[in-house]
Design a protein around this motif. Sequence first.
Motif, mmCIF file in Angstrom:
data_model
loop_
_atom_site.group_PDB
_atom_site.id
_atom_site.type_symbol
_atom_site.label_atom_id
_atom_site.label_comp_id
_atom_site.label_asym_id
_atom_site.label_seq_id
_atom_site.Cartn_x
_atom_site.Cartn_y
_atom_site.Cartn_z
ATOM 1 N N ASP A 265 59.450 -7.113 46.026
ATOM 2 C CA ASP A 265 60.150 -8.376 46.273
ATOM 3 C C ASP A 265 61.490 -8.078 46.943
ATOM 4 O O ASP A 265 62.563 -8.242 46.351
ATOM 5 N N ASN A 266 61.419 -7.640 48.199
ATOM 6 C CA ASN A 266 62.636 -7.174 48.879
ATOM 7 C C ASN A 266 62.842 -7.811 50.249
ATOM 8 O O ASN A 266 63.510 -7.227 51.113
ATOM 9 N N PHE A 267 62.288 -9.006 50.468
ATOM 10 C CA PHE A 267 62.364 -9.611 51.793
ATOM 11 C C PHE A 267 63.781 -10.045 52.177
ATOM 12 O O PHE A 267 64.051 -10.323 53.349
ATOM 13 N N GLY A 268 64.691 -10.094 51.226
ATOM 14 C CA GLY A 268 66.072 -10.435 51.556
ATOM 15 C C GLY A 268 66.757 -9.391 52.412
ATOM 16 O O GLY A 268 67.851 -9.622 52.937
ATOM 17 N N THR A 269 66.093 -8.231 52.588
ATOM 18 C CA THR A 269 66.657 -7.138 53.382
ATOM 19 C C THR A 269 66.370 -7.308 54.873
ATOM 20 O O THR A 269 66.846 -6.509 55.682
ATOM 21 N N PHE A 270 65.597 -8.343 55.248
ATOM 22 C CA PHE A 270 65.150 -8.487 56.636
ATOM 23 C C PHE A 270 65.721 -9.763 57.267
ATOM 24 O O PHE A 270 65.019 -10.750 57.455
ATOM 25 N N PRO A 271 67.005 -9.744 57.626
ATOM 26 C CA PRO A 271 67.635 -10.965 58.150
ATOM 27 C C PRO A 271 67.132 -11.375 59.527
ATOM 28 O O PRO A 271 67.309 -12.533 59.926
ATOM 29 N N ASN A 272 66.515 -10.446 60.257
ATOM 30 C CA ASN A 272 66.097 -10.737 61.632
ATOM 31 C C ASN A 272 64.583 -10.848 61.797
ATOM 32 O O ASN A 272 64.095 -11.078 62.906
ATOM 33 N N LEU A 273 63.844 -10.694 60.717
ATOM 34 C CA LEU A 273 62.384 -10.694 60.795
ATOM 35 C C LEU A 273 61.875 -12.072 61.232
ATOM 36 O O LEU A 273 62.246 -13.102 60.665
ATOM 37 N N ILE A 274 61.020 -12.083 62.261
ATOM 38 C CA ILE A 274 60.490 -13.329 62.812
ATOM 39 C C ILE A 274 59.013 -13.514 62.471
ATOM 40 O O ILE A 274 58.569 -14.613 62.150
ATOM 41 N N ASN A 275 58.251 -12.419 62.498
ATOM 42 C CA ASN A 275 56.810 -12.502 62.323
ATOM 43 C C ASN A 275 56.344 -11.388 61.402
ATOM 44 O O ASN A 275 56.629 -10.208 61.644
ATOM 45 N N VAL A 276 55.609 -11.748 60.341
ATOM 46 C CA VAL A 276 55.065 -10.730 59.450
ATOM 47 C C VAL A 276 53.608 -11.067 59.162
ATOM 48 O O VAL A 276 53.265 -12.211 58.860
ATOM 49 N N ASP A 277 52.746 -10.045 59.300
ATOM 50 C CA ASP A 277 51.310 -10.255 59.160
ATOM 51 C C ASP A 277 50.718 -9.211 58.216
ATOM 52 O O ASP A 277 50.660 -8.021 58.543
ATOM 53 N N PHE A 278 50.267 -9.689 57.026
ATOM 54 C CA PHE A 278 49.604 -8.838 56.042
ATOM 55 C C PHE A 278 48.134 -9.229 55.865
ATOM 56 O O PHE A 278 47.513 -8.873 54.860
ATOM 57 N N SER A 279 47.564 -9.940 56.804
ATOM 58 C CA SER A 279 46.224 -10.496 56.604
ATOM 59 C C SER A 279 45.149 -9.409 56.537
ATOM 60 O O SER A 279 45.321 -8.302 57.040
ATOM 61 N N TYR A 280 44.039 -9.763 55.883
ATOM 62 C CA TYR A 280 42.855 -8.902 55.794
ATOM 63 C C TYR A 280 43.182 -7.541 55.178
ATOM 64 O O TYR A 280 42.909 -6.486 55.743
ATOM 65 N N ASN A 281 43.799 -7.597 54.002
ATOM 66 C CA ASN A 281 44.055 -6.404 53.208
ATOM 67 C C ASN A 281 43.604 -6.671 51.774
ATOM 68 O O ASN A 281 42.799 -7.574 51.527
ATOM 69 N N ASN A 282 44.122 -5.891 50.846
ATOM 70 C CA ASN A 282 43.774 -6.057 49.428
ATOM 71 C C ASN A 282 45.037 -6.168 48.588
ATOM 72 O O ASN A 282 45.164 -5.541 47.531
ATOM 73 N N LEU A 283 45.959 -6.995 49.066
ATOM 74 C CA LEU A 283 47.192 -7.214 48.325
ATOM 75 C C LEU A 283 46.919 -8.061 47.092
ATOM 76 O O LEU A 283 46.119 -9.010 47.126
ATOM 77 N N THR A 284 47.580 -7.740 46.010
ATOM 78 C CA THR A 284 47.419 -8.460 44.750
ATOM 79 C C THR A 284 48.775 -8.978 44.283
ATOM 80 O O THR A 284 49.809 -8.721 44.892
ATOM 81 N N GLY A 285 48.741 -9.717 43.175
ATOM 82 C CA GLY A 285 49.973 -10.266 42.630
ATOM 83 C C GLY A 285 50.428 -11.490 43.403
ATOM 84 O O GLY A 285 49.728 -11.987 44.296
ATOM 85 N N PRO A 286 51.618 -11.991 43.102
ATOM 86 C CA PRO A 286 52.115 -13.206 43.772
ATOM 87 C C PRO A 286 52.723 -12.903 45.133
ATOM 88 O O PRO A 286 53.051 -11.754 45.442
ATOM 89 N N ILE A 287 52.867 -13.943 45.930
ATOM 90 C CA ILE A 287 53.665 -13.827 47.163
ATOM 91 C C ILE A 287 55.114 -13.599 46.743
ATOM 92 O O ILE A 287 55.644 -14.326 45.901
ATOM 93 N N PRO A 288 55.772 -12.583 47.276
ATOM 94 C CA PRO A 288 57.151 -12.293 46.849
ATOM 95 C C PRO A 288 58.066 -13.506 46.997
ATOM 96 O O PRO A 288 58.094 -14.158 48.053
#
Length: 469
Positions: A156-179
């Motif tokens: 749960d560290n997305f606060g470190t990315f002030p300039n991030l525009i596009n993030v794609d984690f699709s088609y994997n095996n991520l578990t747990g909640p969305i951060p």
Amino acid sequence: MRYPFLKFLLLVTLLSFVVAQDVQPSDPQASPTDSSNQPPPAQSSSPLDPTSSTDPNQSNTPTPTNNGNTDSLAPTASASDVATPSSTPQTVDPNVCTALKQWFDSTNGNSWIVRNGWDSTDMTSCCSWYNVRCSSIGQVIEVDLSGNNLVGQLPDNFGTFPNLINVDFSYNNLTGPIPSTIGSAPNLKVINFDVNQLSGTLPPSIGGLVNLTYIHFKNNTITGGIPNTWSGLQKLLGLYASNNQLNGPFPDVVTSMISLQALYIDNNQFNGLLPMSLGNMRALTTLNAKGNHLLGTIPDVFGNLTSLNSLYLSGQTFNGSIPESIYSLTNLVYLDLSNNRLKGIISPGVGNLTKIQTLMLSRNALNGPIPAEIGKLTQLQYLALNYNALNGQFPSDIAPPALGYCYASPNQFQICPDPSIANDPNTMAFQCSIDCLVNSKKKSAASLTMTTFSTFLPIVIIVTMTTIL
């Protein structure tokens, strides 16, 4: 016993006659699970391609990729949205590279399909890591790890990315909640978590991402509803939430997203009524809410949705009649209201749907005649009216020129077209293989066979007996 072979032949002939009397012609329309009622693959025509997925409640609903639920993704951030990546490695804020390395460590990075650079110990070089894109001044603006065998829970560290525009984690095996800190990356425009094993509820913090244009999280096990805080997503164009376990009343919050063009909430557990505020979604081009537990009447509020080209509301318990305002949607290409409890007639207003390609009204309680206007829908390719109580005379009209699939039986048509029409391949009667046409042909053929056999069998017996004697 002088002629044992002839006596044996006589016995076999008599037994054949008895068996033939018991054989009855089968009715191909008898089974409600007739696989012939499945549509062909549809072609995509929209740049906002939907997440149309398999619906456990449907039996004959087409899956146009403008769909309803095989799927291609909505566009990611365009070239105008993302700063031009640098052609040479840039020095990056070490905190950003460290946060990315935490993604690697938390998702079994050593088993990623491609991990070039991600196992580096240099926390200023992440602009050169696999599928990390940076601006010309070394700001991480895009990370694409789709289909890369990420396994586990994201930190749960997305606060470190002030300039991030596009993030794609699709088609994997991520578990747990969305951060939950994903709402702390203020410049995010595209988020894609499609096809993982995410659980928990949707983070309210996403409502603060005022620049967000697309969010994907179809095919997970996310529960709860869509948070009311998401009303702040005034630039959102596409929301893709198909095939989860979302529940509660229809998410009224989406009706305040004034820019929303594509809404996919199909195959969830939403219940209750469709809100009247649905009529406020004037930018909407696709609404897919099939396969939920919605009920009541369909509100007559669609007249304002003049851009709508795809409407999927199948597999619910809607009752009442089809709202007249639906027939005013002149841009409609796909309409699926099948598998409900709708009643009343099909309005002649259906003739206004001049762009319609797929019309699905099967498995309801619709009655009255098929309006002649359907024959004038020149773009119509797929028509399903079967398993209703439609009656009167089946139309004698010429079929729409594009029609390739038509299902109109069973219904309760009392009058069939003249055989000269029913046998004409250009007519709807022929294209739709209506009950009376199919059954009369089969029964006539069976009757002729039995009559011929019954006529000649006694002659065979007499000749045989005469020979024996």
